[in-house]
Design a protein around this motif. Structure first.
Motif, PDB file in Angstrom:
ATOM      1  N   GLY A  53       0.786  -1.227   0.000  1.00 38.28           N
ATOM      2  CA  GLY A  53       0.000   0.000   0.000  1.00 38.28           C
ATOM      3  C   GLY A  53       0.821   1.280   0.000  1.00 38.28           C
ATOM      4  O   GLY A  53       0.388   2.300   0.496  1.00 38.28           O
ATOM      5  N   ILE A  54       2.032   1.220  -0.552  1.00 35.31           N
ATOM      6  CA  ILE A  54       2.837   2.437  -0.686  1.00 35.31           C
ATOM      7  C   ILE A  54       2.881   2.821  -2.163  1.00 35.31           C
ATOM      8  O   ILE A  54       3.296   2.023  -2.997  1.00 35.31           O
ATOM      9  N   ALA A  55       2.429   4.015  -2.488  1.00 36.90           N
ATOM     10  CA  ALA A  55       2.495   4.491  -3.869  1.00 36.90           C
ATOM     11  C   ALA A  55       3.280   5.785  -3.886  1.00 36.90           C
ATOM     12  O   ALA A  55       3.412   6.446  -2.859  1.00 36.90           O
ATOM     13  N   ARG A  56       3.807   6.153  -5.057  1.00 31.14           N
ATOM     14  CA  ARG A  56       4.581   7.390  -5.093  1.00 31.14           C
ATOM     15  C   ARG A  56       4.552   8.045  -6.466  1.00 31.14           C
ATOM     16  O   ARG A  56       4.185   7.434  -7.464  1.00 31.14           O
ATOM     17  N   THR A  57       4.939   9.316  -6.464  1.00 28.96           N
ATOM     18  CA  THR A  57       5.225  10.008  -7.723  1.00 28.96           C
ATOM     19  C   THR A  57       6.702  10.364  -7.722  1.00 28.96           C
ATOM     20  O   THR A  57       7.363  10.289  -6.691  1.00 28.96           O
ATOM     21  N   PHE A  58       7.195  10.748  -8.898  1.00 23.82           N
ATOM     22  CA  PHE A  58       8.631  10.963  -9.035  1.00 23.82           C
ATOM     23  C   PHE A  58       8.950  12.435  -9.259  1.00 23.82           C
ATOM     24  O   PHE A  58       8.124  13.201  -9.731  1.00 23.82           O
ATOM     25  N   GLN A  59      10.195  12.772  -8.912  1.00 24.93           N
ATOM     26  CA  GLN A  59      10.646  14.144  -9.096  1.00 24.93           C
ATOM     27  C   GLN A  59      10.652  14.510 -10.574  1.00 24.93           C
ATOM     28  O   GLN A  59      10.136  15.543 -10.977  1.00 24.93           O
ATOM     29  N   THR A  88      -5.810   9.562   3.232  1.00 28.20           N
ATOM     30  CA  THR A  88      -4.519   9.015   2.812  1.00 28.20           C
ATOM     31  C   THR A  88      -3.377   9.731   3.540  1.00 28.20           C
ATOM     32  O   THR A  88      -3.357  10.953   3.611  1.00 28.20           O
ATOM     33  N   THR A  89      -2.461   8.941   4.063  1.00 26.56           N
ATOM     34  CA  THR A  89      -1.280   9.511   4.696  1.00 26.56           C
ATOM     35  C   THR A  89      -0.300   9.934   3.605  1.00 26.56           C
ATOM     36  O   THR A  89      -0.086   9.200   2.640  1.00 26.56           O
ATOM     37  N   ILE A  90       0.278  11.130   3.749  1.00 22.68           N
ATOM     38  CA  ILE A  90       1.114  11.656   2.675  1.00 22.68           C
ATOM     39  C   ILE A  90       2.483  12.060   3.204  1.00 22.68           C
ATOM     40  O   ILE A  90       2.584  12.727   4.239  1.00 22.68           O
ATOM     41  N   VAL A  91       3.514  11.616   2.518  1.00 29.42           N
ATOM     42  CA  VAL A  91       4.859  12.118   2.784  1.00 29.42           C
ATOM     43  C   VAL A  91       5.278  12.920   1.566  1.00 29.42           C
ATOM     44  O   VAL A  91       5.185  12.446   0.434  1.00 29.42           O
ATOM     45  N   PRO A  94      -3.579   3.898  -2.226  1.00 33.40           N
ATOM     46  CA  PRO A  94      -2.481   3.646  -1.281  1.00 33.40           C
ATOM     47  C   PRO A  94      -2.855   4.029   0.139  1.00 33.40           C
ATOM     48  O   PRO A  94      -3.700   4.888   0.363  1.00 33.40           O
ATOM     49  N   LYS A  95      -2.197   3.376   1.082  1.00 33.68           N
ATOM     50  CA  LYS A  95      -2.314   3.774   2.485  1.00 33.68           C
ATOM     51  C   LYS A  95      -1.331   4.899   2.763  1.00 33.68           C
ATOM     52  O   LYS A  95      -1.572   5.750   3.592  1.00 33.68           O
TER      53      LYS A  95
END
Lengths: 355, 260
Positions: B85-91, B209-212, B176-177
């Motif tokens: 459940g971890i998703a991301r976007t890229f720089q 959704t938790t966001i970093v 995603p979580k």
């Protein structure tokens, strides 16, 4: 007016996600398939079936197989002919060694054998990409032919290494006339082409294209690289294997390993480059271009000059024009004939009022 | 719906990462709570992106523990991270250039699509139902991010700001979580930044959704973050509420500058 989707509203996702969402496309495809099954057998001569249409269809299927791997999944391969050889020889051996083996089952099993071999030779793709992978797949090409020559078991100990395709009988229907062989080939190609189109528009195809376009991002999204690449190798090799079986059984009749040499692999690669990488349509256009154009040029020369030119001279000029045309098309549209068609479609959508 | 910040869902303890002799991260610990927006800031080369890469398994730290949703791990590949459940976007935008917006976002749901290729080849029965069910969810995300008009456009043709939005959509499609955003507003103009801020806040509020977040625009960071971590040369030099961080002398010296 002729080709546009104006007025074709989609009220459900089913309708929007059809295999051919535009009505004109559906009609055209249905018409072409119908014409191929009914019309062509009425008009074409035996020579046409034997020497032109059937091989063009078989090459289309092989090109489609390579396009799945190279065009959709982005894994460059020079082993297509090798996998065709696996399909042809495996089908022959299934027919030979198992009593009462129906041809279609043997052909599918031959394709499965090719798929398994494809997975083995796809393993390097987990570590290397691009040209380096192409060189690694060359190993498949040479190794497979070497095995088929080295171990006479595969060709049933025939002295020259040549296999003679068994008679094809499907549920009591003996396929021996060129027309019948053409129809069988056409049926197999149609089914597999539709399957490829379906694969390409579902998550299987999206995973391939994701790996092709940006493998790091694909992995982060949760697309397993190893499984996706090997799956592409397997399905691609299955298509090539079936094409190889048809090549031996409905086209050549007798075949030796050397028929599946590197030249054939290159030929299939050229087909997808000229036809359009990453499109199903491109495989057909490319195969038609490469197989039909030389014949057309030949006929044209005969019609224009009769026998006044020395034959060696004429055939060299034909080759030069052929090469020139390939370069011309690649300069005009590096993405292949399928892209030309795509651009034409977009223009037609607005024609005759482009503003 | 009111926002609720829950327990710690991601706990990073004493993470150290080096490439040969280069120490990218040294002994970094911080945590992320359920439902919060957590920012990572710092000068270029501070190790912010490396930190994200550690969280979603692209890099494996030599030392330290990562506890996500109560499960500890030392090593995990990106595929497993996605499955948890971890998703991301890229720089730098990492979209699939040859595919349409719709197809790009649909790839975000690949993990949930279990039909094998034989069903797909037939495109019949369960395979078709699957595709349509997932298309419905994807359309909700398309509506949410207001990109209906471009859903059939190949992403290569889109302007930069929209590509960033499509990338966010693709990450969201995975439901995603924990969502990692690597400079989602880099290179945008003010309006685009405002839009992006709104989307990030909406995602956080409506879906919990938790966001970093990594971001260089301090105005944005101070406005939308719950807590901020500051990195410099691979070390943690500050951690706390935006206001605390803003006034921390060490942070001012290393990154924000005296005038701020």
């Amino acid at each position: 007016m002729i080709y546009r989707e104006a007025g074709q509203f989609k009220a459900s996702y089913e309708a929007d996600m059809q295999i051919f969402p535009i009505r004109q496309d559906r009609i055209a495809i249905a018409a072409i398939v119908l014409f191929a099954f009914v019309g062509v057998p009425l008009f074409a001569s035996e020579y046409w079936f034997q020497a032109i249409i059937t091989p063009a269809l078989i090459f289309s299927l092989a090109a489609l197989g390579l396009n799945i791997l190279t065009g959709y999944a982005g894994q460059l391969s020079l082993g297509a002919a090798g996998f065709m050889a696996v399909g042809a020889f495996a089908t022959y051996n299934f027919m030979l060694r198992i009593d009462g083996m129906p041809f279609l089952v043997a052909m599918v099993l031959g394709g499965v054998c090719a798929a398994l071999v494809g997975i083995v030779f796809g393993l390097p793709s987990l570590r290397i990409k691009g040209f380096y992978l192409a060189v690694a797949t060359l190993a498949a090409q040479f190794f497979i032919l070497w095995v088929l020559v080295k171990f006479p078991w595969f060709s049933n100990y025939s002295a020259s290494g040549v296999i003679t395709a068994q008679e094809i009988v499907i549920l009591g229907w003996t396929v021996d006339e060129p027309v019948e062989k053409y129809l069988l080939t056409l049926a197999v190609v149609t089914v597999l082409a539709l399957a490829a189109k379906n694969l390409a528009r579902t998550h299987t195809g999206r995973a391939w294209m994701a790996v092709r376009d940006m493998d790091v991002a694909a992995e982060v999204i949760g697309i397993p690289l190893m499984k996706t690449k090997l799956q592409a190798f397997a399905i691609s090799s299955f298509y090539c294997g079936v094409a190889g079986a048809l090549y031996a059984f409905t086209y050549l009749g007798t075949v030796e390993p050397e028929a599946f040499n590197l030249d054939l692999s290159f030929k299939i690669l050229f087909m997808i480059i000229i036809g359009g990488v990453g499109t199903v349509l491109g495989s057909f256009l490319g195969a038609a271009f490469i197989t039909l154009l030389p014949i057309f040029l030949n006929q044209l020369f005969h019609a224009l000059f009769g026998d006044s030119l020395p034959p060696a001279f004429a055939s060299n000029v034909e080759l030069m024009i052929f090469g020139g045309l390939i370069i011309f098309f690649l300069i005009v549209e590096p993405h292949g004939l399928a892209r030309l068609w795509q651009i034409g479609k977009e223009k037609l959508r607005l024609w005759p009022f482009p503003h | 719906m009111a926002r609720t910040i829950g327990d710690v869902i991601l706990d990073l303890q004493n993470i150290s990462l080096s490439f040969g002799g280069v120490k990218a991260l040294t002994n970094i610990s911080f945590n992320v709570r359920q439902g919060e927006i957590r920012s990572i800031i710092g000068p270029n080369g501070a190790g912010k992106s490396s930190m994200l890469n550690v969280i979603n398994g692209v890099y494996h730290p030599q030392e330290g523990r990562i506890i996500f949703m109560g499960k500890e791990r030392r090593k995990m590949n990106p595929h497993e991270a996605a499955a948890q459940g971890i998703a991301r976007t890229f720089q730098n935008i990492a979209l699939f250039k040859g595919m349409t917006v719709l197809d790009n976002i649909m790839t975000g749901r690949n993990l949930m699509m279990k039909r094998n290729f034989l069903w797909n080849a037939l495109y019949w029965g369960p395979a078709q139902r699957d595709e349509i069910a997932h298309r419905k969810r994807v359309e909700e995300i398309i509506d949410f991010l207001e990109i209906q008009h471009i859903r059939k456009v190949p992403v290569g043709r889109l302007p930069y700001g929209l590509q960033k939005r499509v990338e966010l959509a693709r990450a969201l499609a995975a439901e995603p979580k924990l969502l990692l955003l690597d400079e989602p507003m880099a290179g945008m103009n003010v309006e685009e930044k405002q839009d992006m801020c709104r989307f990030i806040l909406d995602v956080n509020e409506q879906w919990g959704t938790t966001i970093v977040l990594i971001e260089h625009d301090m105005g944005v960071v101070m406005d939308i973050s719950d807590r901020v971590v500051v990195l410099d040369y691979g070390r943690k030099i500050g951690d706390g509420l935006p206001n605390e961080v803003k006034n921390d002398p060490e942070v001012i010296k290393a990154y924000l500058g005296a005038v701020y």
